[in-house]
Scaffold this motif. Sequence first.
Motif, PDB file in Angstrom:
ATOM      1  N   ALA A 152       0.849  -1.194   0.000  1.00 22.55           N
ATOM      2  CA  ALA A 152       0.000   0.000   0.000  1.00 22.55           C
ATOM      3  C   ALA A 152       0.884   1.243   0.000  1.00 22.55           C
ATOM      4  O   ALA A 152       2.012   1.216   0.473  1.00 22.55           O
ATOM      5  CB  ALA A 152      -0.893  -0.007   1.227  1.00 22.55           C
ATOM      6  N   CYS A 153       0.379   2.323  -0.541  1.00 20.89           N
ATOM      7  CA  CYS A 153       1.138   3.574  -0.575  1.00 20.89           C
ATOM      8  C   CYS A 153       0.871   4.375   0.691  1.00 20.89           C
ATOM      9  O   CYS A 153      -0.276   4.765   0.937  1.00 20.89           O
ATOM     10  CB  CYS A 153       0.777   4.406  -1.799  1.00 20.89           C
ATOM     11  N   PRO A 154       1.906   4.616   1.493  1.00 16.38           N
ATOM     12  CA  PRO A 154       1.697   5.396   2.707  1.00 16.38           C
ATOM     13  C   PRO A 154       1.454   6.882   2.442  1.00 16.38           C
ATOM     14  O   PRO A 154       0.994   7.597   3.326  1.00 16.38           O
ATOM     15  CB  PRO A 154       2.988   5.190   3.501  1.00 16.38           C
ATOM     16  N   GLU A 155       1.720   7.331   1.245  1.00 15.57           N
ATOM     17  CA  GLU A 155       1.567   8.760   0.949  1.00 15.57           C
ATOM     18  C   GLU A 155       0.164   9.102   0.443  1.00 15.57           C
ATOM     19  O   GLU A 155      -0.472  10.031   0.930  1.00 15.57           O
ATOM     20  CB  GLU A 155       2.614   9.202  -0.065  1.00 15.57           C
ATOM     21  N   CYS A 156      -0.333   8.348  -0.539  1.00 18.19           N
ATOM     22  CA  CYS A 156      -1.674   8.658  -1.059  1.00 18.19           C
ATOM     23  C   CYS A 156      -2.723   7.655  -0.574  1.00 18.19           C
ATOM     24  O   CYS A 156      -3.883   7.758  -0.936  1.00 18.19           O
ATOM     25  CB  CYS A 156      -1.653   8.764  -2.584  1.00 18.19           C
ATOM     26  N   HIS A 157      -2.300   6.682   0.226  1.00 19.28           N
ATOM     27  CA  HIS A 157      -3.182   5.752   0.931  1.00 19.28           C
ATOM     28  C   HIS A 157      -4.010   4.850   0.014  1.00 19.28           C
ATOM     29  O   HIS A 157      -5.130   4.496   0.353  1.00 19.28           O
ATOM     30  CB  HIS A 157      -4.084   6.499   1.910  1.00 19.28           C
ATOM     31  N   VAL A 158      -3.471   4.485  -1.137  1.00 18.49           N
ATOM     32  CA  VAL A 158      -4.148   3.495  -1.976  1.00 18.49           C
ATOM     33  C   VAL A 158      -3.685   2.115  -1.541  1.00 18.49           C
ATOM     34  O   VAL A 158      -2.593   1.955  -0.997  1.00 18.49           O
ATOM     35  CB  VAL A 158      -3.883   3.712  -3.487  1.00 18.49           C
ATOM     36  N   ARG A 159      -4.509   1.126  -1.778  1.00 19.30           N
ATOM     37  CA  ARG A 159      -4.182  -0.244  -1.379  1.00 19.30           C
ATOM     38  C   ARG A 159      -3.156  -0.842  -2.333  1.00 19.30           C
ATOM     39  O   ARG A 159      -2.917  -0.318  -3.427  1.00 19.30           O
ATOM     40  CB  ARG A 159      -5.439  -1.109  -1.406  1.00 19.30           C
ATOM     41  N   ALA A 160      -2.583  -1.973  -1.911  1.00 17.63           N
ATOM     42  CA  ALA A 160      -1.690  -2.724  -2.784  1.00 17.63           C
ATOM     43  C   ALA A 160      -2.465  -3.113  -4.037  1.00 17.63           C
ATOM     44  O   ALA A 160      -3.645  -3.441  -3.976  1.00 17.63           O
ATOM     45  CB  ALA A 160      -1.177  -3.973  -2.065  1.00 17.63           C
ATOM     46  N   GLY A 161      -1.811  -3.052  -5.171  1.00 18.88           N
ATOM     47  CA  GLY A 161      -2.463  -3.397  -6.425  1.00 18.88           C
ATOM     48  C   GLY A 161      -3.173  -2.246  -7.097  1.00 18.88           C
ATOM     49  O   GLY A 161      -3.794  -2.423  -8.141  1.00 18.88           O
ATOM     50  N   GLU A 162      -3.098  -1.060  -6.521  1.00 19.62           N
ATOM     51  CA  GLU A 162      -3.703   0.115  -7.139  1.00 19.62           C
ATOM     52  C   GLU A 162      -2.612   1.115  -7.494  1.00 19.62           C
ATOM     53  O   GLU A 162      -1.569   1.174  -6.857  1.00 19.62           O
ATOM     54  CB  GLU A 162      -4.702   0.774  -6.182  1.00 19.62           C
ATOM     55  N   LEU A 163      -2.872   1.904  -8.520  1.00 19.24           N
ATOM     56  CA  LEU A 163      -1.924   2.931  -8.925  1.00 19.24           C
ATOM     57  C   LEU A 163      -1.943   4.080  -7.940  1.00 19.24           C
ATOM     58  O   LEU A 163      -2.985   4.384  -7.341  1.00 19.24           O
ATOM     59  CB  LEU A 163      -2.281   3.459 -10.322  1.00 19.24           C
ATOM     60  N   CYS A 164      -0.793   4.713  -7.758  1.00 18.90           N
ATOM     61  CA  CYS A 164      -0.743   5.925  -6.939  1.00 18.90           C
ATOM     62  C   CYS A 164      -1.602   6.999  -7.604  1.00 18.90           C
ATOM     63  O   CYS A 164      -1.839   6.959  -8.821  1.00 18.90           O
ATOM     64  CB  CYS A 164       0.695   6.420  -6.786  1.00 18.90           C
ATOM     65  N   LEU A 165      -2.052   7.938  -6.813  1.00 26.33           N
ATOM     66  CA  LEU A 165      -2.935   8.975  -7.342  1.00 26.33           C
ATOM     67  C   LEU A 165      -2.219   9.934  -8.282  1.00 26.33           C
ATOM     68  O   LEU A 165      -2.864  10.653  -9.033  1.00 26.33           O
ATOM     69  CB  LEU A 165      -3.590   9.735  -6.189  1.00 26.33           C
ATOM     70  N   THR A 166      -0.889   9.966  -8.252  1.00 23.90           N
ATOM     71  CA  THR A 166      -0.143  10.782  -9.207  1.00 23.90           C
ATOM     72  C   THR A 166       0.008   9.983 -10.493  1.00 23.90           C
ATOM     73  O   THR A 166       0.398   8.833 -10.473  1.00 23.90           O
ATOM     74  CB  THR A 166       1.248  11.149  -8.673  1.00 23.90           C
ATOM     75  N   ARG A 167      -0.305  10.564 -11.582  1.00 23.94           N
ATOM     76  CA  ARG A 167      -0.247   9.858 -12.865  1.00 23.94           C
ATOM     77  C   ARG A 167       1.187   9.589 -13.277  1.00 23.94           C
ATOM     78  O   ARG A 167       2.038  10.454 -13.186  1.00 23.94           O
ATOM     79  CB  ARG A 167      -0.940  10.696 -13.938  1.00 23.94           C
ATOM     80  N   ARG A 168       1.424   8.357 -13.715  1.00 24.22           N
ATOM     81  CA  ARG A 168       2.741   7.935 -14.211  1.00 24.22           C
ATOM     82  C   ARG A 168       3.845   8.129 -13.186  1.00 24.22           C
ATOM     83  O   ARG A 168       4.958   8.516 -13.528  1.00 24.22           O
ATOM     84  CB  ARG A 168       3.096   8.651 -15.500  1.00 24.22           C
ATOM     85  N   SER A 169       3.524   7.892 -11.944  1.00 22.67           N
ATOM     86  CA  SER A 169       4.529   8.037 -10.907  1.00 22.67           C
ATOM     87  C   SER A 169       4.197   7.096  -9.761  1.00 22.67           C
ATOM     88  O   SER A 169       3.041   6.774  -9.527  1.00 22.67           O
ATOM     89  CB  SER A 169       4.557   9.478 -10.405  1.00 22.67           C
ATOM     90  N   VAL A 170       5.224   6.661  -9.076  1.00 23.82           N
ATOM     91  CA  VAL A 170       5.057   5.870  -7.863  1.00 23.82           C
ATOM     92  C   VAL A 170       5.735   6.674  -6.761  1.00 23.82           C
ATOM     93  O   VAL A 170       6.890   7.079  -6.901  1.00 23.82           O
ATOM     94  CB  VAL A 170       5.707   4.477  -7.998  1.00 23.82           C
ATOM     95  N   HIS A 171       5.018   6.922  -5.696  1.00 25.58           N
ATOM     96  CA  HIS A 171       5.579   7.736  -4.620  1.00 25.58           C
ATOM     97  C   HIS A 171       6.842   7.102  -4.036  1.00 25.58           C
ATOM     98  O   HIS A 171       6.959   5.887  -3.938  1.00 25.58           O
ATOM     99  CB  HIS A 171       4.549   7.933  -3.508  1.00 25.58           C
ATOM    100  N   ARG A 172       7.755   7.951  -3.661  1.00 21.73           N
ATOM    101  CA  ARG A 172       9.026   7.513  -3.077  1.00 21.73           C
ATOM    102  C   ARG A 172       8.784   6.694  -1.804  1.00 21.73           C
ATOM    103  O   ARG A 172       9.461   5.716  -1.551  1.00 21.73           O
ATOM    104  CB  ARG A 172       9.892   8.733  -2.776  1.00 21.73           C
TER     105      ARG A 172
END
Length: 73
Positions: A30-50
Amino acid sequence: MHTASTITDPALDALYETLRLYQHGAFSVACPECHVRAGELCLTRRSVHRARRRAYRDKVAAVELVPLLVAAA
């Protein structure tokens, strides 16, 4: 004339979608920055949060090789 961005955008979208679909790499946590679950894209397009990449590296570092191989057998 095509720019590098217009040529690589569809390829990058396809890559991220494949990684997301199979929950591979950073998409397995899961992304701790945008809080999406595992298996979902980060809310920033074409980017994965650091922070998500760091969480994935921490998860991989915590796995020992022998238990991983035994689990696969």
